[in-house]
Design a protein around this motif. Structure first.
Motif, PDB file in Angstrom:
ATOM      1  N   VAL A  19       1.574  -0.797   5.888  1.00  7.41           N
ATOM      2  CA  VAL A  19       2.449  -1.124   4.760  1.00  7.41           C
ATOM      3  C   VAL A  19       2.244  -0.066   3.676  1.00  7.41           C
ATOM      4  CG1 VAL A  19       2.903  -2.813   2.938  1.00  7.41           C
ATOM      5  CG2 VAL A  19       2.482  -3.579   5.280  1.00  7.41           C
ATOM      6  N   PRO A  20       3.324   0.506   3.138  1.00  5.92           N
ATOM      7  CA  PRO A  20       3.194   1.649   2.224  1.00  5.92           C
ATOM      8  C   PRO A  20       2.413   1.378   0.941  1.00  5.92           C
ATOM      9  CG  PRO A  20       5.444   1.463   3.043  1.00  5.92           C
ATOM     10  CD  PRO A  20       4.726   0.228   3.471  1.00  5.92           C
ATOM     11  N   SER A  21       2.528   0.190   0.363  1.00  8.12           N
ATOM     12  CA  SER A  21       1.850  -0.109  -0.910  1.00  8.12           C
ATOM     13  C   SER A  21       1.069  -1.418  -0.779  1.00  8.12           C
ATOM     14  CB  SER A  21       2.874  -0.207  -2.048  1.00  8.12           C
ATOM     15  OG  SER A  21       3.906  -1.113  -1.690  1.00  8.12           O
ATOM     16  N   ARG A  70       6.175  -5.800   8.711  1.00  4.21           N
ATOM     17  CA  ARG A  70       7.095  -4.950   7.962  1.00  4.21           C
ATOM     18  C   ARG A  70       8.392  -5.626   7.540  1.00  4.21           C
ATOM     19  NH1 ARG A  70       5.184   0.313   8.387  1.00  4.21           N
ATOM     20  NH2 ARG A  70       6.489   0.705   6.549  1.00  4.21           N
ATOM     21  N   PRO A  72      10.521  -7.009   4.706  1.00  5.49           N
ATOM     22  CA  PRO A  72      10.466  -6.631   3.295  1.00  5.49           C
ATOM     23  C   PRO A  72       9.818  -7.701   2.422  1.00  5.49           C
ATOM     24  CG  PRO A  72      12.624  -6.135   4.213  1.00  5.49           C
ATOM     25  CD  PRO A  72      11.894  -6.929   5.258  1.00  5.49           C
ATOM     26  N   ARG A  97      16.827  -0.560  -4.884  1.00  4.53           N
ATOM     27  CA  ARG A  97      15.668   0.323  -4.930  1.00  4.53           C
ATOM     28  C   ARG A  97      15.389   0.782  -6.361  1.00  4.53           C
ATOM     29  NH1 ARG A  97      16.458  -1.424  -0.248  1.00  4.53           N
ATOM     30  NH2 ARG A  97      16.137  -0.162   1.624  1.00  4.53           N
ATOM     31  N   PRO A 209      16.961   5.354   9.124  1.00  6.47           N
ATOM     32  CA  PRO A 209      15.836   5.330   8.190  1.00  6.47           C
ATOM     33  C   PRO A 209      14.500   5.139   8.904  1.00  6.47           C
ATOM     34  CG  PRO A 209      17.644   3.988   7.377  1.00  6.47           C
ATOM     35  CD  PRO A 209      17.996   4.370   8.788  1.00  6.47           C
ATOM     36  N   ARG A 210      13.478   5.793   8.394  1.00 10.56           N
ATOM     37  CA  ARG A 210      12.162   5.731   9.042  1.00 10.56           C
ATOM     38  C   ARG A 210      11.450   4.409   8.788  1.00 10.56           C
ATOM     39  NH1 ARG A 210      10.118  11.494   6.839  1.00 10.56           N
ATOM     40  NH2 ARG A 210      10.859  10.439   4.966  1.00 10.56           N
ATOM     41  N   ASP A 211      11.603   3.860   7.593  1.00  8.99           N
ATOM     42  CA  ASP A 211      10.873   2.644   7.252  1.00  8.99           C
ATOM     43  C   ASP A 211      11.498   1.433   7.941  1.00  8.99           C
ATOM     44  OD1 ASP A 211       9.177   4.065   5.608  1.00  8.99           O
ATOM     45  OD2 ASP A 211      10.369   3.705   3.808  1.00  8.99           O
ATOM     46  N   PRO A 212      10.692   0.640   8.651  1.00  9.04           N
ATOM     47  CA  PRO A 212      11.234  -0.568   9.304  1.00  9.04           C
ATOM     48  C   PRO A 212      11.886  -1.524   8.321  1.00  9.04           C
ATOM     49  CG  PRO A 212       9.018  -0.084  10.104  1.00  9.04           C
ATOM     50  CD  PRO A 212       9.260   0.827   8.938  1.00  9.04           C
ATOM     51  N   GLU A 213      11.373  -1.564   7.083  1.00 11.87           N
ATOM     52  CA  GLU A 213      11.949  -2.459   6.091  1.00 11.87           C
ATOM     53  C   GLU A 213      13.424  -2.172   5.858  1.00 11.87           C
ATOM     54  OE1 GLU A 213       7.558  -2.082   4.977  1.00 11.87           O
ATOM     55  OE2 GLU A 213       9.133  -0.809   5.808  1.00 11.87           O
ATOM     56  N   VAL A 214      13.812  -0.896   6.015  1.00 11.53           N
ATOM     57  CA  VAL A 214      15.208  -0.502   5.830  1.00 11.53           C
ATOM     58  C   VAL A 214      15.960  -0.579   7.151  1.00 11.53           C
ATOM     59  CG1 VAL A 214      16.764   1.341   5.079  1.00 11.53           C
ATOM     60  CG2 VAL A 214      14.548   1.024   3.939  1.00 11.53           C
TER      61      VAL A 214
END
Length: 296
Positions: A19-21, A70, A72, A97, A209-214
């Protein structure tokens, strides 16, 4: 268990999941568990406070697992924070965003600069409104603004209406939500707009998009702008904005950081626009276009 220990364990789990953050999300999840703010969670952790006996740790563990997979954070808490707004979000609506806050600011600045007309109103139209993040920010921060929010998706429109109803009675009286295609919506309006703002779909079809959330959770119709460069929809909306705006009105449109030149050149090539410029977000990346509607 102490709140500090729960935060530490949650952060470690989310970090291992990529998770990024993880630290920020851990605070948000604990705040959601306790029904307090993130600042209050950090203060309680620093004091060494224990978790209340009523805290539902089983539900909390489920939420943490969803985030580690992942999903959101905003889907888990049901809320997306945007400027001064807390917006309800979920499946079927694009999650606003932080970089779009600069787009909202540009629309707010334009509405304030143009000011109310003889009828005491500055008219703002938000195309591809989604959750209502931009248009509702304008309505809450510009008291003279009457804002029309247009959305094509039935799923997203549910949240648009919910978030509009969450505002004060004074703001609700100046907001109108509508269903419609942003490329062909002139028939829905009976007067010219002073400001048109849009965060349209603009991702090229081949750029997943790379992030699974997106990639896995944002609705595709809110992401992909059609055409090889992803700008077919934005170009069509620019042309519709030329019909919606009064002479001297302002267009504000978000785009990807790689699309500034192409979109600016398209707008500048038209006889309907002047003062065409690309502006950056807080990270210094090209983020949105601003142009003024002219007469011919």
């Amino acid at each position: 268990m102490e709140i500090a220990a729960l935060l530490r364990d949650t952060t470690q789990l989310l970090s291992r999941a990529g998770v990024p953050s993880p630290d920020v999300d851990s605070v948000a999840l604990v705040a959601h568990l306790l029904g307090v703010t993130g600042s209050e969670v950090r203060t309680a952790a620093a004091r060494g406070d224990a978790l209340p006996a009523t805290a539902d740790l089983d539900t909390f563990a489920t939420r943490v697992m969803r985030r580690s997979e992942r999903e959101p954070l905003q889907h888990i808490t049901g809320i997306a924070h945007f400027r001064d707004l807390d917006l309800e979000v979920g499946a079927g609506v694009f999650i606003p965003r932080p970089e779009t806050e600069t787009v909202a600011q540009a629309a707010i600045d334009a509405a304030r600069r143009l000011g109310p007309g003889r009828d005491g109103i500055v008219r703002v139209t938000d195309l591809c409104a989604g959750s209502g993040a931009i248009g509702l920010s304008v309505a809450t921060e510009v008291p003279d603004a009457r804002v029309s929010l247009l959305e094509a998706s039935d799923e997203a429109a549910v949240y648009l209406r919910i978030n509009s109803r969450r505002q004060s009675a004074e703001v609700r009286a100046r907001v109108r939500t509508m269903m419609g295609d942003a490329r062909r919506c002139l028939h829905l309006f009976d007067q010219c707009a002073d400001v048109v703002v849009s965060n349209p779909p603009y991702i090229p079809p081949g750029s997943v998009p790379r992030d699974p959330e997106v990639a896995d959770y944002d609705p595709p119709q809110a992401l992909y702008g059609l055409g090889e460069d992803g700008l077919d929809l934005p170009r069509a909306i620019v042309n519709e904005a030329a019909r919606l705006l009064r002479v001297g009105g302002v267009l504000v449109m978000e785009h990807a950081d790689s699309q500034g030149t192409a979109l600016r050149e398209f707008v500048a090539s038209s006889q309907w626009w002047d003062e065409v410029a690309t502006h950056q977000d807080l990270n210094g990346r090209d983020r949105f276009l601003v142009a003024t509607r002219v007469g011919v």
